[in-house]
Design a protein around this motif. Structure first.
Motif, PDB file in Angstrom:
ATOM      1  N   PHE A   1       0.790  -1.161   0.021  1.00 31.86           N
ATOM      2  CA  PHE A   1       0.085   0.000   0.072  1.00 31.86           C
ATOM      3  C   PHE A   1       0.743   1.414   0.205  1.00 31.86           C
ATOM      4  O   PHE A   1       0.684   2.055  -0.897  1.00 31.86           O
ATOM      5  CB  PHE A   1      -1.010   0.041   1.068  1.00 31.86           C
ATOM      6  CG  PHE A   1      -1.627   1.176   1.469  1.00 31.86           C
ATOM      7  CD1 PHE A   1      -2.860   1.572   0.736  1.00 31.86           C
ATOM      8  CD2 PHE A   1      -1.384   2.329   2.137  1.00 31.86           C
ATOM      9  CE1 PHE A   1      -3.577   2.702   0.682  1.00 31.86           C
ATOM     10  CE2 PHE A   1      -2.018   3.383   2.437  1.00 31.86           C
ATOM     11  CZ  PHE A   1      -3.183   3.553   1.518  1.00 31.86           C
ATOM     12  N   LEU A   2       1.881   1.178   0.835  1.00 29.62           N
ATOM     13  CA  LEU A   2       2.659   2.326   0.981  1.00 29.62           C
ATOM     14  C   LEU A   2       3.369   2.857  -0.196  1.00 29.62           C
ATOM     15  O   LEU A   2       3.866   3.896  -0.787  1.00 29.62           O
ATOM     16  CB  LEU A   2       3.736   2.277   2.210  1.00 29.62           C
ATOM     17  CG  LEU A   2       3.153   2.462   3.617  1.00 29.62           C
ATOM     18  CD1 LEU A   2       4.102   2.179   4.652  1.00 29.62           C
ATOM     19  CD2 LEU A   2       2.353   3.907   3.624  1.00 29.62           C
TER      20      LEU A   2
ATOM     21  N   ALA B   1       0.665  21.346  -5.940  1.00 26.65           N
ATOM     22  CA  ALA B   1      -0.845  21.883  -6.298  1.00 26.65           C
ATOM     23  C   ALA B   1      -1.554  21.229  -5.250  1.00 26.65           C
ATOM     24  O   ALA B   1      -2.539  21.982  -5.060  1.00 26.65           O
ATOM     25  CB  ALA B   1      -1.105  20.728  -7.399  1.00 26.65           C
ATOM     26  N   GLU B   2      -1.299  20.275  -4.469  1.00 27.04           N
ATOM     27  CA  GLU B   2      -2.314  19.840  -3.379  1.00 27.04           C
ATOM     28  C   GLU B   2      -1.563  19.816  -2.002  1.00 27.04           C
ATOM     29  O   GLU B   2      -2.184  19.410  -1.005  1.00 27.04           O
ATOM     30  CB  GLU B   2      -2.769  18.321  -3.711  1.00 27.04           C
ATOM     31  CG  GLU B   2      -3.728  18.411  -4.732  1.00 27.04           C
ATOM     32  CD  GLU B   2      -4.190  17.138  -5.028  1.00 27.04           C
ATOM     33  OE1 GLU B   2      -5.408  17.103  -4.908  1.00 27.04           O
ATOM     34  OE2 GLU B   2      -3.688  16.040  -5.375  1.00 27.04           O
ATOM     35  N   ASN B   3      -0.396  20.260  -1.721  1.00 29.70           N
ATOM     36  CA  ASN B   3       0.402  20.443  -0.407  1.00 29.70           C
ATOM     37  C   ASN B   3       0.150  21.763  -0.249  1.00 29.70           C
ATOM     38  O   ASN B   3       1.213  22.748  -0.572  1.00 29.70           O
ATOM     39  CB  ASN B   3       1.600  19.764  -0.408  1.00 29.70           C
ATOM     40  CG  ASN B   3       1.723  18.278  -0.762  1.00 29.70           C
ATOM     41  OD1 ASN B   3       1.821  17.644   0.394  1.00 29.70           O
ATOM     42  ND2 ASN B   3       1.781  17.770  -1.952  1.00 29.70           N
ATOM     43  N   VAL B   4      -0.609  22.128   0.707  1.00 32.37           N
ATOM     44  CA  VAL B   4      -0.674  23.710   1.118  1.00 32.37           C
ATOM     45  C   VAL B   4      -0.889  23.885   2.631  1.00 32.37           C
ATOM     46  O   VAL B   4      -1.241  22.908   3.298  1.00 32.37           O
ATOM     47  CB  VAL B   4      -2.086  23.968   0.459  1.00 32.37           C
ATOM     48  CG1 VAL B   4      -2.478  25.561   0.787  1.00 32.37           C
ATOM     49  CG2 VAL B   4      -2.093  23.637  -0.704  1.00 32.37           C
TER      50      VAL B   4
ATOM     51  N   ASN C   1      -4.774  10.334  -2.100  1.00 29.59           N
ATOM     52  CA  ASN C   1      -4.887   9.719  -3.257  1.00 29.59           C
ATOM     53  C   ASN C   1      -5.605  10.994  -4.175  1.00 29.59           C
ATOM     54  O   ASN C   1      -5.902  12.173  -3.837  1.00 29.59           O
ATOM     55  CB  ASN C   1      -5.429   8.596  -3.586  1.00 29.59           C
ATOM     56  CG  ASN C   1      -6.743   8.407  -2.816  1.00 29.59           C
ATOM     57  OD1 ASN C   1      -7.619   9.353  -2.944  1.00 29.59           O
ATOM     58  ND2 ASN C   1      -7.005   7.115  -1.976  1.00 29.59           N
ATOM     59  N   LYS C   2      -6.262  10.817  -5.227  1.00 25.54           N
ATOM     60  CA  LYS C   2      -7.150  11.705  -6.017  1.00 25.54           C
ATOM     61  C   LYS C   2      -8.315  12.370  -5.352  1.00 25.54           C
ATOM     62  O   LYS C   2      -8.537  13.478  -5.342  1.00 25.54           O
ATOM     63  CB  LYS C   2      -7.616  10.969  -7.241  1.00 25.54           C
ATOM     64  CG  LYS C   2      -8.282  12.112  -8.288  1.00 25.54           C
ATOM     65  CD  LYS C   2      -8.779  11.431  -9.550  1.00 25.54           C
ATOM     66  CE  LYS C   2      -9.482  12.584 -10.438  1.00 25.54           C
ATOM     67  NZ  LYS C   2     -10.103  11.981 -11.814  1.00 25.54           N
ATOM     68  N   TYR C   3      -8.930  11.629  -4.449  1.00 25.57           N
ATOM     69  CA  TYR C   3     -10.055  11.983  -3.731  1.00 25.57           C
ATOM     70  C   TYR C   3     -10.101  11.926  -2.177  1.00 25.57           C
ATOM     71  O   TYR C   3     -10.712  13.155  -1.616  1.00 25.57           O
ATOM     72  CB  TYR C   3     -11.487  11.114  -4.060  1.00 25.57           C
ATOM     73  CG  TYR C   3     -11.599  10.993  -5.595  1.00 25.57           C
ATOM     74  CD1 TYR C   3     -12.288  11.946  -6.379  1.00 25.57           C
ATOM     75  CD2 TYR C   3     -11.515   9.735  -6.120  1.00 25.57           C
ATOM     76  CE1 TYR C   3     -12.725  11.984  -7.445  1.00 25.57           C
ATOM     77  CE2 TYR C   3     -11.914   9.768  -7.639  1.00 25.57           C
ATOM     78  CZ  TYR C   3     -12.412  10.889  -8.148  1.00 25.57           C
ATOM     79  OH  TYR C   3     -12.545  10.624  -9.594  1.00 25.57           O
ATOM     80  N   LEU C   4      -9.290  11.437  -1.609  1.00 24.46           N
ATOM     81  CA  LEU C   4      -8.727  11.333  -0.235  1.00 24.46           C
ATOM     82  C   LEU C   4      -7.771  12.301   0.277  1.00 24.46           C
ATOM     83  O   LEU C   4      -6.759  12.149  -0.373  1.00 24.46           O
ATOM     84  CB  LEU C   4      -8.849   9.992   0.321  1.00 24.46           C
ATOM     85  CG  LEU C   4      -8.562   9.821   1.825  1.00 24.46           C
ATOM     86  CD1 LEU C   4      -9.904  10.311   2.584  1.00 24.46           C
ATOM     87  CD2 LEU C   4      -8.380   8.457   2.226  1.00 24.46           C
ATOM     88  N   LYS C   5      -8.082  13.453   0.821  1.00 26.70           N
ATOM     89  CA  LYS C   5      -7.141  14.270   1.416  1.00 26.70           C
ATOM     90  C   LYS C   5      -7.110  14.220   2.992  1.00 26.70           C
ATOM     91  O   LYS C   5      -7.908  13.714   3.619  1.00 26.70           O
ATOM     92  CB  LYS C   5      -7.528  15.743   1.045  1.00 26.70           C
ATOM     93  CG  LYS C   5      -7.915  15.906  -0.250  1.00 26.70           C
ATOM     94  CD  LYS C   5      -7.186  15.512  -1.319  1.00 26.70           C
ATOM     95  CE  LYS C   5      -7.636  15.614  -2.830  1.00 26.70           C
ATOM     96  NZ  LYS C   5      -6.816  15.306  -3.947  1.00 26.70           N
ATOM     97  N   GLY C   6      -5.991  14.556   3.528  1.00 24.95           N
ATOM     98  CA  GLY C   6      -5.489  14.582   4.877  1.00 24.95           C
ATOM     99  C   GLY C   6      -5.016  16.207   5.230  1.00 24.95           C
ATOM    100  O   GLY C   6      -4.775  16.833   4.481  1.00 24.95           O
TER     101      GLY C   6
ATOM    102  N   LEU D   1     -13.077  13.979   2.153  1.00 21.38           N
ATOM    103  CA  LEU D   1     -13.546  13.592   0.912  1.00 21.38           C
ATOM    104  C   LEU D   1     -13.799  14.660  -0.319  1.00 21.38           C
ATOM    105  O   LEU D   1     -14.794  15.154  -0.039  1.00 21.38           O
ATOM    106  CB  LEU D   1     -14.670  12.479   1.077  1.00 21.38           C
ATOM    107  CG  LEU D   1     -14.895  11.486  -0.214  1.00 21.38           C
ATOM    108  CD1 LEU D   1     -13.805  10.629  -0.663  1.00 21.38           C
ATOM    109  CD2 LEU D   1     -16.009  10.550  -0.089  1.00 21.38           C
ATOM    110  N   ASP D   2     -12.933  14.802  -1.130  1.00 25.65           N
ATOM    111  CA  ASP D   2     -12.921  15.921  -1.962  1.00 25.65           C
ATOM    112  C   ASP D   2     -13.314  15.152  -3.441  1.00 25.65           C
ATOM    113  O   ASP D   2     -12.485  14.768  -4.231  1.00 25.65           O
ATOM    114  CB  ASP D   2     -11.597  16.621  -2.299  1.00 25.65           C
ATOM    115  CG  ASP D   2     -11.833  18.007  -2.870  1.00 25.65           C
ATOM    116  OD1 ASP D   2     -12.717  18.195  -3.697  1.00 25.65           O
ATOM    117  OD2 ASP D   2     -11.066  18.775  -2.772  1.00 25.65           O
TER     118      ASP D   2
END
Length: 764
Positions: free
Chosen positions: A90-91, A587-590, A666-671, A712-713
């Motif tokens: 998985f990792l 792009a997604e690390n903010v 991943n594409k939809y799951l953010k933390g 969940l984006d």
């Protein structure tokens, strides 16, 4: 101390476990990156700019680091084991990065690329050498670049004479050139100059022109000290129609355009030289023509065309807006222009829509229950783009996990109607003063019934009249000169009377039944630009109430200056500001930082702000480690929690700061990891709420919490679940406000400290 101890043990273990040295194959060396050492006689600023530009050319990039560790590379190696196991697989799949070895680097090719970029910047005959530094299993490169003296512009002129109108136009535009004497021979600057000339020519009607028709020639033969003369000319095969301007001869508007139908059979109505073709009448032509900025006889201008398209889109009635131009004749007219025909195609949205929505509500204060929302919308109500909305709501909530508090129930019903005019309703014509977006006028009215069983029954009525508009895509304004609210506390239970008697501050906030004032909102939002690396958001609101009635009562000498029409009115001044900074690492690390500050000052006959205007802290969009309305004011903490003490926990002042790091799984799951701090305070002293007044010790009274969130984006909306732990409780200031342990294995500790927030959308 226990927390520090755990952290001290955790990080060395993590660093050891993520070491990649042992995985590097024999005969290979891991590439750890390259550096560039510049040698030049340039200024410090110019040298730094060139170095930044050259560093972007270094390829390939080394494996990424997180907190000094190559986690992605470690995950890849773990996944390549003979029996990696589920976790390692998985990792490796989600985070793994293939190793970049020294053998993959081509330093000679990179050196040539660096020199080529320097030549494009005007630095011809520069030199570059490289050196490899090896440290066991690791290796890096250093490029030493010597920058030559650049070629400098001496003169800049146009070739071709004045035989064509376009050459005369270009000559007139030379005053705005970016190519000044002393400029470098920079290909990027030459490209910008061509685009500038093309843009300025298009604004003067040159519809068929494009920047590729321009050629630059540099001559160095007259100088020995790296100077050059620059010449600009048209290509020899430039089409004749590209060298003359175009003017608009006809304008046709199709307000009910359908790509699958013949749209030319409708009735034609001419207004101000614009032909409107529609059947039946979908939009009144005399209103629609005010959004169109060009007229017959005006020269083609793409900026005016884009602004017109934007104005038409902002009406809110059309699915899409398309403005196209056709060359209506090939004969040059007497005024020296070719004719254009403008077609404006407007495809309307469905005029009416009905929406029914069933919600399952769950709140941070343990209220749950169903809600039913019914909505009706009519776009283009009076055939002028007016949008009418009518919304009804019925909801029932019950407090399940109320802890020591007795469970409460709530029934809410409401009806709200609004009518939005896509123009300014004002005695004096002002629409022509707005080009980007014409302000809209909104009139709204609403009624709400709230029955919190065993406590009170409340009726409220509200109406407003105001304007809202965008100055550009970043700036938004909203001004409501009329805002009226009437609150009627129709019934109170003995239980709630005990709460009110114990807290005169709360009683006064409910007794002020009439709120009349005005408010203004300003937003500056750089998030509207998706290509911006770092963005800021500034939001500010000011709200005034009661001052007009107070002045009228003073003018007429009223015996009761604090009431109007027999109703006591609220008088206050209120303002708040919301500042946010979005630091994008990718792009997604903010990393998002936010500061909110709000102040409400009760004046005149008011001892406090009305309850509906007060600030609250805690909850999914505030300090998330504390339940909604369960924080403050100041160091106050309700003693009798079974009496619904959350009514007391509001204030006239609010300060809050948030820090949140967002990253993707991943594409939809953010933390996200986050830390929040804040509280609310009272502006005036209140004996019933000891410790609630704002003082110079406000910093010591901040509540602090931190936690982790999942989001969940799916682009249309975001479902958010945040888990937070209170790190500092201000009401324990005397005994020790900081959390002394993290005891996740203890059930009682989890019940008292873990706070879950479920919400829709990002918190800020």
């Amino acid at each position: 101390m226990r927390i520090k101890k755990y952290i001290g043990l955790f990080f060395p273990l993590l660093i050891f476990s993520c070491s990649v040295k042992k995985f590097i194959p024999e005969g290979e060396q891991l590439y750890t990156g390259s550096t560039i050492q510049l040698e030049s006689d340039l200024s410090k600023k110019e040298s730094e700019e060139i170095q930044t530009d050259l560093e972007k050319l270094l390829r390939p990039l080394p494996n990424s680091k997180l907190l000094g560790m190559r986690f992605g590379l470690w995950a890849y190696y773990k996944g390549q084991k003979e029996k990696p196991g589920f976790i390692n697989k998985f990792l490796s799949k989600k985070f793994g990065e293939k190793p970049v070895y020294l053998g993959q680097i081509q330093p000679e090719r990179t050196s040539n690329i660096l020199l080529n970029r320097l030549e494009n910047k005007g630095f011809y005959f520069s030199s570059s050498i490289y050196q490899i530094t090896e440290k066991g299993k690791f290796a890096n490169l250093e490029y030493q670049v010597r920058i030559s003296d650049p070629y400098i512009l001496e003169t800049y002129q146009i070739l071709g004479g004045d035989s064509l109108p376009i050459n005369q136009e270009i000559q007139m535009l030379m005053g705005r050139t970016i190519m000044k004497k002393g400029s470098r021979l920079d290909l990027d600057e030459l490209k910008k100059e061509r685009e500038r000339i093309d843009r300025d020519l298009k604004a003067r009607g040159y519809y068929n022109f494009n920047p590729d028709l321009l050629i630059f020639e540099a001559d160095t033969n007259h100088y020995e000290d790296r100077k050059f003369d620059l010449y600009l000319r048209l290509k020899s095969n430039t089409p004749i129609k590209a060298t003359f301007p175009y003017s608009i001869e006809h304008i046709y508007v199709f307000p009910d355009y359908n790509v699958h139908l013949d749209n030319g059979d409708g009735d034609t109505v001419s207004v101000s030289g614009i032909e409107f073709i529609q059947k039946p009448e979908i939009f009144k032509p005399e209103l629609l023509q005010k959004y169109i900025l060009f007229r017959e006889g005006s020269k083609f201008n793409p900026e005016i065309s884009r602004t017109t398209s934007n104005r038409l889109s902002n009406i809110g009635n059309f699915r899409y807006v398309n403005i196209s131009y056709d060359v209506s004749d090939t004969v040059l007219r007497e005024d020296g222009t070719y004719p254009l025909k403008a077609n404006i195609y407007l495809s309307p949205l469905n005029k009416r829509s009905v929406r029914a929505e069933i919600q399952g509500l769950t709140k941070s204060n343990s209220f749950v229950g169903p809600a039913l929302l019914l909505g009706y919308q009519n776009r283009n109500l009076f055939r002028g783009g007016e949008i009418f909305n009518l919304t009804g709501k019925f909801g029932y909530e019950v407090q399940l996990a109320s802890g020591d508090r007795e469970a409460l129930q709530s029934i809410e019903m409401g009806l709200t109607g609004s009518l939005v005019f896509p123009r300014v309703l004002f005695p004096v014509p002002v629409m022509n003063r707005f080009r980007y977006s014409i302000p809209k006028t909104r009139i709204s009215a609403g009624y709400e019934y709230q029955n919190r069983t065993d406590l009170y029954l409340l009726y409220s009525y509200n109406t407003s009249f105001g304007y809202f508009w965008n100055v550009n895509r970043f700036v938004y304004h909203e001004f409501n000169p009329i805002s009226l609210s009437i609150v009627n506390l129709a019934r109170t239970s003995p239980r709630f009377e005990e709460i009110l008697n114990a807290n005169p501050f709360l009683r006064r906030s409910f007794e002020q039944q009439f709120i009349s004032g005005m408010n203004y909102t300003f937003n500056y939002n750089q998030l509207a630009d998706p290509d911006r690396k770092n963005a800021i958001f500034i939001g500010a609101t000011v709200d005034f109430a009661g001052n007009l009635f107070r002045g009228l009562n003073a003018l007429i000498g009223s015996e009761n200056p604090g009431s109007i029409f027999g109703l006591e009115f609220a008088q206050y001044l209120k303002g708040d500001i919301d500042l946010r900074y979005y630091k994008k690492f990718s792009a997604e690390n903010v990393l998002v930082s936010r500061i909110f500050a709000g102040l409400g000052v009760p004046v005149g006959n008011s001892l406090s702000l009305p309850f509906v205007k007060q600030y609250f802290a805690g909850g999914p969009r505030s300090v998330r480690a504390f339940r909604i309305r369960a924080l403050g004011p100041g160091t106050f903490m309700p003693q009798d929690t079974n009496m619904g003490g959350f009514f007391d926990q509001a204030g006239d002042i609010r300060l809050e700061g948030n820090l949140e790091y967002r990253f993707p799984f991943n594409k939809y799951l953010k933390g996200a990891f986050f830390v929040d701090a804040g509280n609310v305070w009272l502006y005036k002293e209140n004996d019933a709420l000891p410790g609630g007044k704002f003082t110079n010790s406000w910093a010591e009274e901040l509540a602090v919490g931190g936690g982790f969130g999942l989001r969940l984006d799916i682009q249309l909306f975001v479902i958010r679940l945040d888990t937070a732990i209170p790190l500092r409780r201000p009401w324990l200031l005397e005994t020790g406000p900081w959390q002394d342990r993290i005891w996740l294995g203890n059930r009682d500790w989890r019940r008292d400290n873990l706070v879950f927030n479920f919400a829709i959308g990002y918190p800020f």
